[in-house]
Scaffold this motif. Structure first.
Motif, PDB file in Angstrom:
ATOM      1  N   UNK A  57       2.815  -4.660   0.473  1.00 47.41           N
ATOM      2  CA  UNK A  57       2.146  -4.743  -0.829  1.00 47.41           C
ATOM      3  C   UNK A  57       0.625  -4.713  -0.695  1.00 47.41           C
ATOM      4  N   UNK A  58       0.113  -5.322   0.374  1.00 47.60           N
ATOM      5  CA  UNK A  58      -1.333  -5.409   0.567  1.00 47.60           C
ATOM      6  C   UNK A  58      -1.884  -4.271   1.422  1.00 47.60           C
ATOM      7  N   UNK A  59      -0.990  -3.445   1.950  1.00 39.71           N
ATOM      8  CA  UNK A  59      -1.358  -2.299   2.786  1.00 39.71           C
ATOM      9  C   UNK A  59      -2.159  -2.726   4.026  1.00 39.71           C
ATOM     10  N   UNK A  60      -1.636  -3.740   4.706  1.00 39.75           N
ATOM     11  CA  UNK A  60      -2.216  -4.222   5.966  1.00 39.75           C
ATOM     12  C   UNK A  60      -1.082  -4.434   6.961  1.00 39.75           C
ATOM     13  N   UNK A  61      -1.431  -4.574   8.219  1.00 40.87           N
ATOM     14  CA  UNK A  61      -0.416  -4.837   9.234  1.00 40.87           C
ATOM     15  C   UNK A  61      -0.228  -6.351   9.410  1.00 40.87           C
ATOM     16  N   UNK A  62       0.920  -6.710   9.913  1.00 46.01           N
ATOM     17  CA  UNK A  62       1.178  -8.120  10.227  1.00 46.01           C
ATOM     18  C   UNK A  62       0.220  -8.592  11.300  1.00 46.01           C
TER      19      UNK A  62
END
Length: 70
Positions: A57-62
């Protein structure tokens, strides 16, 4: 900096830049609005399944949210 602080800072930053409302993010991640608030304040951390949904949803990686990469 401890891992909770790093997650809290990066989660808040990602939420701001993604321009996603907390209510919408809670629905996407299938958690309560209170859970999102707790993540923002550092009171709790998401499960692996929730982390996956938050990242999408945030368009970032873990790895980014967890402070493993910049």
């Amino acid at each position: 900096m401890d891992k909770i602080t790093k997650f809290r800072e990066r989660f808040n930053e990602s939420l701001k830049y993604a321009n996603v409302k907390q209510t919408d993010l809670a629905k996407i991640a299938n958690v309560s609005k209170q859970c999102i608030s707790d993540y923002k304040s550092g009171k709790s951390e998401p499960s692996i399944d929730t982390l996956f949904l938050l990242c999408k949803a945030l368009d970032v990686t873990a790895d980014y949210l967890l402070g493993l990469e910049d």
